[in-house]
Scaffold this motif. Structure first.
Motif, mmCIF file in Angstrom:
data_model
loop_
_atom_site.group_PDB
_atom_site.id
_atom_site.type_symbol
_atom_site.label_atom_id
_atom_site.label_comp_id
_atom_site.label_asym_id
_atom_site.label_seq_id
_atom_site.Cartn_x
_atom_site.Cartn_y
_atom_site.Cartn_z
ATOM 1 N N SER B 44 0.838 -1.201 0.000
ATOM 2 C CA SER B 44 0.000 0.000 0.000
ATOM 3 C C SER B 44 0.864 1.239 0.000
ATOM 4 C CB SER B 44 -0.905 0.023 1.223
ATOM 5 O OG SER B 44 -1.787 -1.056 1.180
ATOM 6 N N ASP B 159 -5.996 -0.555 -4.688
ATOM 7 C CA ASP B 159 -5.475 -1.092 -3.428
ATOM 8 C C ASP B 159 -6.459 -2.116 -2.870
ATOM 9 O OD1 ASP B 159 -4.136 -1.672 -1.157
ATOM 10 O OD2 ASP B 159 -4.083 0.362 -0.348
ATOM 11 N N GLU B 160 -6.191 -3.372 -3.112
ATOM 12 C CA GLU B 160 -7.036 -4.482 -2.660
ATOM 13 C C GLU B 160 -8.520 -4.184 -2.857
ATOM 14 O OE1 GLU B 160 -5.928 -6.610 0.680
ATOM 15 O OE2 GLU B 160 -3.914 -5.772 0.831
HETATM 16 MG MG LIG Z 1 -2.356 -2.379 2.376
#
Ligand SMILES: [Mg+2]
Ligand SMILES: Nc1ncnc2c1ncn2[C@@H]1O[C@H](COP(=O)(O)OP(=O)(O)OP(=O)(O)O)[C@@H](O)[C@H]1O
Lengths: 296, 349
Positions: B44, B159-160
Motif C-alpha cells: 500500500s 489497493d485491494e
Molecule cells: Mg495495504
C-alpha cells in the motif's frame, strides 16, 4: 425484545431507589412549572392581602405580546442566540479542524480547549466584565488604540457584543469536542479520494467534510440555541444585567427581573410558559431529526 | 495512457519505519502490474507513493516523461480505487462519478456523457440516483471503478479493491476488471495479498517482501521459476515443499548432477509429486500418510517423512483409496525440482 429482568427481594426497594430522582423532578421541575402555569392565568394580589389574586384567563399573555418591551426582548434574544450560536460554532469548528490536522500535540490542545467549559457561568461573566470594563479593562484600552470607543454601559451594540462573546466563549469547548469527534469519524480515504479527484483544500472542506459533519452541526445548533436562550442567565447577570436600556434583556433574564425585581408575577409566569413552549419545540425538533440522521 | 518508472524508491515513515527500500520498476504503457506480498510488506505504501498520498523519501518517480515526485495527487493524472471504496456517502452515484470531472471544470454535457457511458459499461446505470449506502457491496465496488474510469486517467491504481467482497463476487469482479483493463488499455498498478488474484490478473507480477522486491516476472515465470525461497513459499497453494538435500542423500536418493553445488534445499510443488513413477528421470521419497484432505476435485495428502519434522504436501486429483497411516512411495520428475540455497535464500539454478 426481551430485556433483562431484575428481581428485588423487597418490593419497596425499587421505589426507594427511584424516589430521589422523582422527588427532585417534582420539587424543582413539575411543581414550579405547574405554579407558573397557574399564575400565568391570574392577576396577582397585592402584598397586603387586601386584593386577592383574580383569574384573568389569557389576559397576561395578551398584555405581554402587546408590550413593546417584551417584543424588544424577543428580538434581543433572537440576535443573541443567533450570534452566540454562530460565533461559538464557527470558532469551535475552526479550532477542531486545526487540531485535527495536528499529529503530535493533538491531545494536549484538546485538554486546554476543554477547560473553559469547567468555568462557572458567573465567573466567566465576571472575567469578561473585567476584560471589557470601560474604565479598567484591557480590551477597551486596546480598542481605543485603534480608534474604537468601547462602552457597553452606554452602547447597546457593545453590550450585545459583550454578552455574545462571553456566552460563546464558554460554549466553544463543548462544540469543539463534538466537532473534533465528528471530524475524526470521517474516513481519511474520503479526503484522499477527493484530493485525487482534483479538489483543493477548501473545496474538500466545503464539499466533503462539512456536509459529512451536518448531523453534528445540526445537533450542536439546537444545543447552542437552547444554551443561549436558557443557560446564559449567569453571564448576563454578571455583566450587563440586561442593560443598557433593556438592550440585552433576553427572555430568561426578563422573567427573572419582572418576577423577582419588579414583582409582577403574573406577567413573569406567562413569560415562563412561553419559554417552556419554546423548549418543548426545540426538544421535539432535536429528537425528531437527530434520531433520523440528517442528510445521508 | 502512460508508462510509469520507479527508480530506487525509498520510504521511511515519521516513526523511523522503513516501509519501502530501493524499489525500481519500469511499467510499460498499458501494462497491468500486480504488487503482491504478505501483510505489512509495503504494498500500500508503494502504491500510495505513486498516487501522491505519501511523500517519497528518496528516489525518482516518473509518470510518462514527467518526474512527479513533488506533484499533488490531482496533478499526476492517476485514479485510485480504494479498499473501502471511499465513495462520498452524501452524494448520489451520479455525483460520485461526476465529482472529479466537475472539479476539473468539464462542461456539463461532457460530464453527463462520460458518466452515462461509464455507468452503462459497469452496469450501474440503474443506480445513478441512489446514495452509496443504498447499494450492495458489489455495486459500490462498481461505482468506485466508475469513478476511476470516467476521468480517463493515465493510470489506474487499485489497493485491494476486491477484499471486501464475498468469494463468488470476488471472482466475478476479478474477471471484469481484467476485461475492462484489456479493453481500455490503461496502465494499471494493482495491490493484493491474494496470490490467485495476482496470478490471474497480472501481465507482470511484482513480489514484495519487507519493502524489497523479491521477483518481477510474468505469473508463469514467477510460478515456474521462483527466484527465492520466499517467492517459492508465497506463490502457489498449497505451498511448495522444501526438502533438505542432506535428508534426501541420507535416505539414499540419488540427486541429479545438474543441481548446482551450493544447492542445499530442493523445492517440489505439491502437484509435481505423484504416486506412480514418471517416464523421465525421477526421484523417489518414502513416507507415511498422516492426513487425507479431500478438497472437491482434488485431494491434499499430508505425508510424514521418516526423520524429518516437516510434513510434505502432495496434491492428487480425485480422492485416492488410501488409509491414514499407510506407507507411501512418491515420485517426482527431476526436471521439476527447484534448487535453492538456504543461507542466501536464493534460487541456485
Ligand atoms: Mg495495504
Ligand atoms: N502512516 C504510517 N506511519 C508509520 N508506519 C506506517 C504507516 N503506514 C504504514 N506503516 C508501516 O509500513 C509498513 C508497510 O505498510 P503497508 O500499509 O504499506 O503494508 P501493506 O503491504 O499494504 O499491508 P496490508 O496487506 O496489510 O495492507 C508496515 O510495517 C506498517 O506498519
Amino acid at each position: 425484545m426481551q430485556t433483562k429482568r431484575t428481581t428485588f427481594s423487597n418490593r419497596w426497594l425499587p421505589y426507594a431507589l427511584l424516589a430521589p430522582q422523582v422527588i427532585v423532578t417534582l420539587v424543582f421541575f413539575i411543581w414550579p412549572a405547574s405554579q407558573a402555569l397557574i399564575q400565568s392565568v391570574y392577576r396577582q394580589g397585592d402584598a397586603f392581602g387586601v386584593r386577592p389574586p383574580t383569574f384573568v384567563g389569557w389576559r397576561n399573555f395578551e398584555t405581554l405580546l402587546a408590550e413593546p418591551q417584551y417584543l424588544g426582548s424577543l428580538k434581543a434574544t433572537f440576535i443573541f442566540a443567533l450570534g452566540t450560536t454562530i460565533l461559538s460554532m464557527g470558532v469551535a469548528l475552526l479550532f477542531a479542524v486545526m487540531v485535527n490536522r495536528m499529529i503530535r500535540s493533538r491531545d494536549a490542545y484538546t485538554t486546554f480547549m476543554v477547560w473553559p467549559y469547567a468555568v462557572a457561568p458567573a465567573i466567566a461573566g465576571v472575567l469578561w466584565w473585567f476584560i471589557f470594563n470601560p474604565n479598567i479593562g484591557i480590551l477597551p484600552y486596546v480598542l481605543e488604540g485603534i480608534g474604537y470607543d468601547w462602552n457597553h454601559r452606554a452602547s447597546s451594540t457593545d453590550a450585545m457584543l459583550l454578552i455574545i462573546i462571553a456566552a460563546a466563549w464558554k460554549q466553544i469547548s463543548y462544540n469543539f469536542l463534538f466537532f473534533l469527534a465528528g471530524l475524526q469519524s470521517i474516513p481519511h480515504s474520503l479526503i484522499e479520494a477527493a484530493a485525487i479527484d482534483g479538489a483543493g483544500r477548501m473545496k474538500r472542506f466545503w464539499t466533503i467534510v462539512f456536509p459529512l459533519l451536518s448531523p453534528v452541526t445540526f445537533f450542536l445548533m439546537v444545543v447552542n440555541i437552547v444554551y443561549a436562550m436558557f443557560d446564559t442567565f449567569g453571564v448576563i447577570h454578571a455583566t450587563t444585567e440586561g442593560g443598557p436600556s433593556q438592550a440585552t434583556n433576553i427572555l430568561v433574564y426578563k422573567v427573572f427581573r419582572d418576577g423577582f425585581v419588579n414583582l409582577n408575577t403574573g406577567s413573569s409566569a406567562a413569560q415562563s410558559v412561553i419559554l417552556m413552549a419554546i423548549v418543548i419545540v426545540l426538544t421535539v425538533i432535536q429528537f425528531r431529526y437527530i434520531e433520523r440522521r440528517v442528510n445521508y | 495512457m502512460a508508462s510509469i518508472h520507479l527508480d530506487n524508491l525509498h520510504k521511511v515513515y515519521a516513526g523511523g519505519v522503513q516501509a519501502v527500500t530501493g524499489v525500481s520498476l519500469d511499467i510499460k504503457d498499458g501494462e497491468m502490474i500486480v504488487l503482491v506480498g504478505p501483510s505489512g510488506c509495503g504494498k500500500s505504501t508503494l502504491l500510495r507513493m505513486v498516487a501522491g498520498l505519501e511523500t517519497i523519501t528518496s528516489g525518482t518517480l516518473k509518470i510518462g516523461d514527467r518526474v512527479v515526485n513533488n506533484l499533488e495527487p490531482a496533478e499526476r493524472d492517476i485514479a485510485m480505487v480504494f479498499q473501502n471504496y471511499a465513495l462520498y456517502p452524501h452524494m448520489t452515484v451520479f455525483n460520485n462519478l461526476a465529482y472529479g470531472l466537475k472539479n476539473r471544470k468539464f462542461p456539463s454535457n461532457e460530464i453527463t456523457r462520460r458518466v452515462t457511458e461509464a455507468a452503462k459499461m459497469l452496469e450501474i446505470d440503474a443506480f445513478l440516483d441512489r446514495k452509496p449506502r443504498q447499494l450492495s457491496g458489489g455495486q459500490r465496488q462498481r461505482v468506485a471503478m466508475g469513478r476511476a474510469l470516467v476521468r480517463e486517467p493515465a493510470a489506474f491504481l487499485f489497493d485491494e479493491p476486491l477484499s471486501n467482497l464475498d468469494a463468488k463476487l470476488r471472482v466475478q469482479m476479478r474477471v471484469e476488471i481484467k476485461q475492462l483493463q484489456r479493453r481500455l488499455g490503461t496502465t494499471s498498478l494493482y495491490v493484493t495479498h491474494d496470490q490467485l488474484e495476482a496470478l490471474t490478473l497480472a501481465d507482470r507480477l511484482v513480489v514484495l517482501n519487507g519493502g524489497v522486491i523479491e521477483q518481477v516476472g510474468t505469473p508463469m515465470e514467477v510460478y515456474n521459476k521462483p527466484a527465492s525461497l520466499f517467492v517459492a513459499g508465497f506463490i502457489g497453494s498449497p505451498a511448495m515443499n522444501m526438502i533438505p538435500v542432506e535428508y534426501l542423500q541420507a535416505q539414499g536418493a540419488t540427486l541429479p548432477e545438474i543441481l548446482p553445488d551450493e544447492t542445499d534445499l530442493v523445492g517440489i510443488r505439491p502437484d509435481e509429486l505423484s504416486l506412480n513413477p514418471p517416464s523421465d528421470a525421477s526421484l523417489s521419497v518414502k513416507g507415511t500418510l498422516m492426513l487425507l484432505e479431500p478438497a472437491g476435485a482434488e485431494s491434499h495428502l499430508y505425508i510424514h517423512l521418516e526423520g524429518s519434522d516437516q510434513p510434505i504436501v502432495m496434491r492428487v486429483s480425485g480422492v485416492p483409496q488410501m488409509q491414514e497411516g499407510q506407507a507411501i512411495q512418491m515420485y517426482t520428475s527431476v526436471a521439476a525440482l527447484h534448487p535453492f540455497n538456504k543461507a542466501s535464500g536464493r534460487r541456485t539454478g
